[in-house]
Design a protein around this motif. Structure first.
Motif, short mmCIF file in Angstrom:
data_model
loop_
_atom_site.label_atom_id
_atom_site.label_comp_id
_atom_site.label_asym_id
_atom_site.label_seq_id
_atom_site.Cartn_x
_atom_site.Cartn_y
_atom_site.Cartn_z
N GLU A 136 0.83 -1.23 0.00
CA GLU A 136 0.00 0.00 0.00
C GLU A 136 0.85 1.26 0.00
N LYS A 137 2.17 1.08 -0.07
CA LYS A 137 3.13 2.20 -0.11
C LYS A 137 3.18 2.99 1.20
N THR A 138 2.98 2.28 2.32
CA THR A 138 3.19 2.92 3.62
C THR A 138 4.45 2.33 4.26
N HIS A 139 4.95 3.04 5.28
CA HIS A 139 6.11 2.52 6.02
C HIS A 139 5.74 1.18 6.65
N ASP A 140 6.64 0.21 6.54
CA ASP A 140 6.42 -1.10 7.15
C ASP A 140 7.01 -1.05 8.57
N LEU A 141 6.20 -0.54 9.51
CA LEU A 141 6.73 -0.29 10.86
C LEU A 141 7.22 -1.57 11.56
N PRO A 142 6.47 -2.70 11.49
CA PRO A 142 7.00 -3.90 12.15
C PRO A 142 8.36 -4.31 11.58
N ALA A 143 8.50 -4.25 10.26
CA ALA A 143 9.79 -4.64 9.65
C ALA A 143 10.89 -3.65 10.05
N MET A 144 10.54 -2.39 10.16
CA MET A 144 11.55 -1.39 10.56
C MET A 144 11.98 -1.64 12.00
N LEU A 145 11.02 -1.97 12.86
CA LEU A 145 11.37 -2.28 14.26
C LEU A 145 12.30 -3.48 14.33
N ARG A 146 11.96 -4.50 13.53
CA ARG A 146 12.79 -5.73 13.54
C ARG A 146 14.21 -5.44 13.05
N ALA A 147 14.34 -4.43 12.18
CA ALA A 147 15.66 -4.14 11.59
C ALA A 147 16.59 -3.40 12.56
N ILE A 148 16.00 -2.85 13.63
CA ILE A 148 16.83 -2.11 14.60
C ILE A 148 17.60 -3.11 15.44
N ASP A 149 18.93 -2.94 15.48
CA ASP A 149 19.73 -3.82 16.34
C ASP A 149 20.67 -2.96 17.19
N SER A 150 21.59 -3.61 17.87
CA SER A 150 22.44 -2.87 18.82
C SER A 150 23.37 -1.89 18.09
N ASN A 151 23.49 -2.06 16.77
CA ASN A 151 24.35 -1.19 15.98
C ASN A 151 23.59 0.05 15.47
N THR A 152 22.27 0.03 15.57
CA THR A 152 21.46 1.10 14.96
C THR A 152 21.55 2.38 15.78
N GLN A 153 21.88 3.47 15.09
CA GLN A 153 21.96 4.76 15.78
C GLN A 153 20.71 5.60 15.54
N THR A 154 20.18 5.55 14.30
CA THR A 154 19.02 6.38 13.97
C THR A 154 18.00 5.62 13.11
N VAL A 155 16.76 6.09 13.18
CA VAL A 155 15.67 5.57 12.35
C VAL A 155 14.99 6.79 11.73
N TYR A 156 14.73 6.75 10.43
CA TYR A 156 14.12 7.91 9.75
C TYR A 156 12.75 7.54 9.21
N ILE A 157 11.76 8.35 9.58
CA ILE A 157 10.40 8.15 9.07
C ILE A 157 9.91 9.48 8.50
N CYS A 158 9.43 9.44 7.27
CA CYS A 158 8.90 10.64 6.64
C CYS A 158 7.37 10.48 6.65
N ASN A 159 6.71 11.27 7.46
CA ASN A 159 5.24 11.14 7.60
C ASN A 159 4.57 12.50 7.58
N PRO A 160 3.72 12.78 6.57
CA PRO A 160 3.41 11.98 5.38
C PRO A 160 4.66 11.69 4.55
N ALA A 161 4.57 10.59 3.80
CA ALA A 161 5.75 10.08 3.11
C ALA A 161 5.94 10.71 1.73
N ASN A 162 7.19 10.96 1.41
CA ASN A 162 7.60 11.37 0.07
C ASN A 162 8.51 10.27 -0.46
N PRO A 163 8.30 9.71 -1.66
CA PRO A 163 7.39 10.15 -2.71
C PRO A 163 6.00 9.52 -2.68
#
Ligand SMILES: Cc1ncc(COP(=O)(O)O)c(C=O)c1O
Length: 371
Positions: free
Chosen positions: A148-175
């Protein structure tokens, strides 16, 4: 003459590289051609600008401020505690606000400040932060948008690990022009901010209606690991004036000030600072822009549907639509017809993105689509 021209081109290419973009794509929206200069008769539907311009009150404030053009910002009485004046409109303090020369500047500086570990982001998304991070050698983990072209929040959460410093979400999203529900985004911010700094880019939030128009500014002001980035380039119609700001906890603000943000307010002119403050007070102008945008957007979506396209339902001042099996380069072909739009190829095919201009401009765009 030709040598001069070659030298000039070489120098501007080098300058472009230093600034961190390549000439064909110019960085902001990777893979999408940006064109220099405006031909006469060109309809510019390429950069999600506001076709109605800035508020008359902002223009008047700018003209008044001309009398202080010789002064530095810190010597202008009207700018005493400027961040507090901006913060007052959003229910936060001056110690929560950093002024920047546009929000793109804020995003690039954030990439420089958070230059270790990894960044988790969506793809496709607004590219200034991820592209700057990539150039600095930060690992960028890109999570595809949902069908549906929205941010996949569960997948983004799963991708965060001990190495992750930042997470970027554009809301409303471009493009993609989609939104997240305020509740889902808030839950995500609370969860993700336990492990990383969450950066929410709200460039297009002023185009939303209740109950969708919930900013994360309140969360950011009280959480060391949440930052909201805002701009005056869209609903305020001030893209060329260059002003934006970010909101965060005072401790994070101090840390940012010590690295790349110490001087950013000094990069914004007196005229722009005065116009931005006045623009905030002009609710009527913003409403007029929002209403006209909604009408032209609804016309554009309906007309594209009538032509057999399946545009994504837009919450912004642009429309994102699949180009099906279009054979050529869509934005190049449109440019030959004097309409500047964007197009790109993603893993699921070719897509176009057209900014919502005036109703007249959208009718011309649709006329061309029919042809
Ligand atoms: C999502 C998003 N963020 C930030 C920006 C940068 O805007 P500016 O630097 O003009 O504030 C844009 C510009 O198009 C955008 O689309």
């Amino acid at each position: 003459m030709s040598i001069n021209r070659r030298d000039w081109l070489r120098q501007s290419s080098l300058a472009a590289l230093t600034l961190g973009f390549s000439l064909p794509s110019m960085g902001n929206e990777e893979g999408i051609t940006r064109n220099f200069g405006m031909d006469s008769g060109l309809i510019n539907l390429g950069s999600n600008e506001n076709p109605y311009g800035m508020s008359p009150k902002a223009r008047a404030a700018l003209i008044d401020m001309l009398s202080e053009h010789n002064r530095y910002q810190f010597n202008v009485k009207a700018f005493d505690d400027y961040p507090s004046k901006i913060g007052a409109y959003y229910g936060v303090g001056g110690n929560n606000i950093i002024i920047t020369a546009g929000s793109g500047d804020a995003l690039a500086q954030l990439a420089r400040h958070y230059n270790k570990g990894s960044l988790v982001t969506a793809t496709p998304t607004f590219a200034t932060l991820p592209n700057t991070a990539k150039r600095l050698g930060t690992k960028v983990i890109e999570i595809p948008l949902t069908a549906e072209k929205t941010h996949d929040l569960p997948a983004m959460l799963r991708a965060i690990d001990s190495n992750t410093q930042t997470v970027y979400i554009c809301n409303p999203a471009n493009p993609s022009s989609t939104i997240l529900s305020p509740a889902a985004l808030k839950d995500f911010c609370m969860e993700a901010s336990k492990k990383a700094t969450v950066i929410i880019d709200e460039a297009y939030i002023d185009f939303l209606n209740p109950p969708d128009n919930v900013s994360m500014i309140g969360l950011a002001a009280n959480n060391r690991n949440i930052i909201v980035v805002r701009t005056f380039s869209k609903i305020h119609g001030m893209a060329g004036m260059r002003i934006g700001f970010l909101v965060t906890h005072p401790d994070t603000m101090n840390a940012l000030d010590r690295t790349y943000f110490g001087n950013t307010q000094m990069s914004v002119s007196n005229l722009t600072l005065a116009a931005a403050l006045a623009s905030l007070k002009d609710e009527e102008h913003r409403q007029m822009c929002k209403d006209k945008n909604a009408a032209a957007r609804s016309y554009t979506i309906g007309a594209l549907q009538n032509l057999g396209y399946k545009p994504i339902n837009s919450y912004t001042n642009f429309v994102f639509f699949p180009l099906g099996n279009y054979a050529g380069n869509f934005s190049d072909d449109m440019l030959k017809k004097k309409v500047l739009i964007r197009s790109n190829t993603y893993p699921d095919g070719k897509w176009g993105r057209v900014s919502v201009g005036t109703m007249e401009e959208m009718k011309q765009f649709i006329g061309l689509m029919k042809a």
